[in-house]
Design a protein around this motif. Sequence first.
Motif, short mmCIF file in Angstrom:
data_model
loop_
_atom_site.label_atom_id
_atom_site.label_comp_id
_atom_site.label_asym_id
_atom_site.label_seq_id
_atom_site.Cartn_x
_atom_site.Cartn_y
_atom_site.Cartn_z
N VAL A 262 6.89 16.72 8.57
CA VAL A 262 7.48 17.37 9.74
C VAL A 262 8.81 17.95 9.28
O VAL A 262 9.69 17.21 8.85
CB VAL A 262 7.68 16.38 10.90
CG1 VAL A 262 8.38 17.09 12.07
CG2 VAL A 262 6.35 15.80 11.36
N VAL A 271 11.00 23.49 14.60
CA VAL A 271 10.23 22.31 14.20
C VAL A 271 8.86 22.78 13.72
O VAL A 271 8.17 23.50 14.44
CB VAL A 271 10.08 21.31 15.36
CG1 VAL A 271 9.29 20.09 14.91
CG2 VAL A 271 11.45 20.88 15.88
N ILE A 273 5.22 21.34 12.08
CA ILE A 273 4.38 20.17 11.83
C ILE A 273 3.13 20.64 11.11
O ILE A 273 2.42 21.53 11.62
CB ILE A 273 3.99 19.47 13.16
CG1 ILE A 273 5.23 19.17 13.99
CG2 ILE A 273 3.21 18.20 12.89
CD1 ILE A 273 4.92 18.67 15.39
N VAL A 277 -0.46 15.78 9.66
CA VAL A 277 0.24 14.75 10.45
C VAL A 277 -0.73 14.12 11.44
O VAL A 277 -1.46 14.81 12.15
CB VAL A 277 1.45 15.36 11.20
CG1 VAL A 277 2.09 14.33 12.10
CG2 VAL A 277 2.46 15.90 10.19
N LEU A 357 9.82 13.03 17.92
CA LEU A 357 9.24 12.79 16.60
C LEU A 357 10.01 11.72 15.84
O LEU A 357 9.42 10.90 15.12
CB LEU A 357 9.22 14.11 15.81
CG LEU A 357 8.26 15.18 16.34
CD1 LEU A 357 8.45 16.49 15.60
CD2 LEU A 357 6.82 14.72 16.23
N LEU A 370 9.66 12.98 7.45
CA LEU A 370 10.50 13.79 8.33
C LEU A 370 11.60 14.41 7.50
O LEU A 370 12.46 13.70 6.96
CB LEU A 370 11.06 12.93 9.46
CG LEU A 370 11.81 13.64 10.58
CD1 LEU A 370 10.90 14.63 11.30
CD2 LEU A 370 12.39 12.65 11.57
#
Length: 373
Positions: A262, A271, A273, A277, A357, A370
């Motif tokens: 992420v 953001v 992703i 994930v 998240l 992350l």
Amino acid sequence: MDTKLMTIFRLALLPVLMMAVLFSAPAQAERIKDLGTFHGIRPNQLTGYGIVVGLAGTGDDSLEYSSQGMKGVISRFGLTLPPGVNPSLKNAAAVMVTAELPAFAKPGQRLDITVSALGKAKSLRGGTLVMMPLRGADGQIYAMAQGNLEVGGLGVSGSDGSQLSVNIPSAGRIPGGATVEQAVATGFDTAPKLNFNLAEADLTTALRVADAVNLAFGDKRARAMDAVTIEIDADPGAESRIMMMGLIENIVVKPADAPAKVIVNARTGTVVINGAVRIAPAAIAHGKLTVSVQEAPRIVQPAPFSKGETAVEPSSSIKVEEEKRPVIDFKGGANLADIVKGLNAIGASPADMVAILEALKQAGAMKAELVVI
């Protein structure tokens, strides 16, 4: 069988093996040439210092290094300026010239070059670069540059000091402005082994590339040495190696799936992703609490003929509002589409999404890296 005949037989068999690999490859497969490069076959950066002349009064004026550069140019033609005399160089500018020398570039080939002002030159528009050498990291001359500049920017100034600039007028390019004078030895034809280096380190992809090469050639000549390098046995000689490298580059391989990540851009709120994930069973409740305080002071007036004084009586009103949003229940193994659908359902902004998240990561429900950039 003679070694030469064996080599010819293998090369003749390769197109058939290549077709079998191509037709059996999955839809998301990629060519090996798109996954990395062979060791030693790479471009090299060149740079040099030069003088641009023919400017319309937008040069460096009387900067010392510009004057020294112009004296060096003049000295090539047998002219020498008197000691202590520094020419006024409003029509010239000191510049840095950069270029990229491709692999296998041969003498006589042309290179595009970029010319950038070093000092106070306002614009290089209309200038001509005087012949100058381009050197590599080893200090040797690999190309010579000269030509008329193409400048996309424009700079204008008034007598009152006002200025107007469009794009960057102090830099330009000369297409084909340099001529290669010396080739760089790659060493691929004399190295004991060929090494193919992946652009992105991945153990699974390295193993798949080695297996694909061995399948195409019908032997065990390729080995994955680490997550980046695949070592390949090759016959000596440039001709046989070039043929083998060309065939290897077009073998189709399915790269390994990217690790779950992420990516959060803290400055823009973006953001990203990726599809790897996954979310373990988790429930998310994300609400918005708003507290507002309003002040409405009142004037208190005493009765007539009394000894009281006019005063201000404070009056405050506090209001709390909490926006109710649904609780999102993620089932085990939720994919990217499920995550996006759930976050959209609760109206999460990019900032809210980052907080959610991070909380999922801390709760152990999101097994992904992350990354904050």
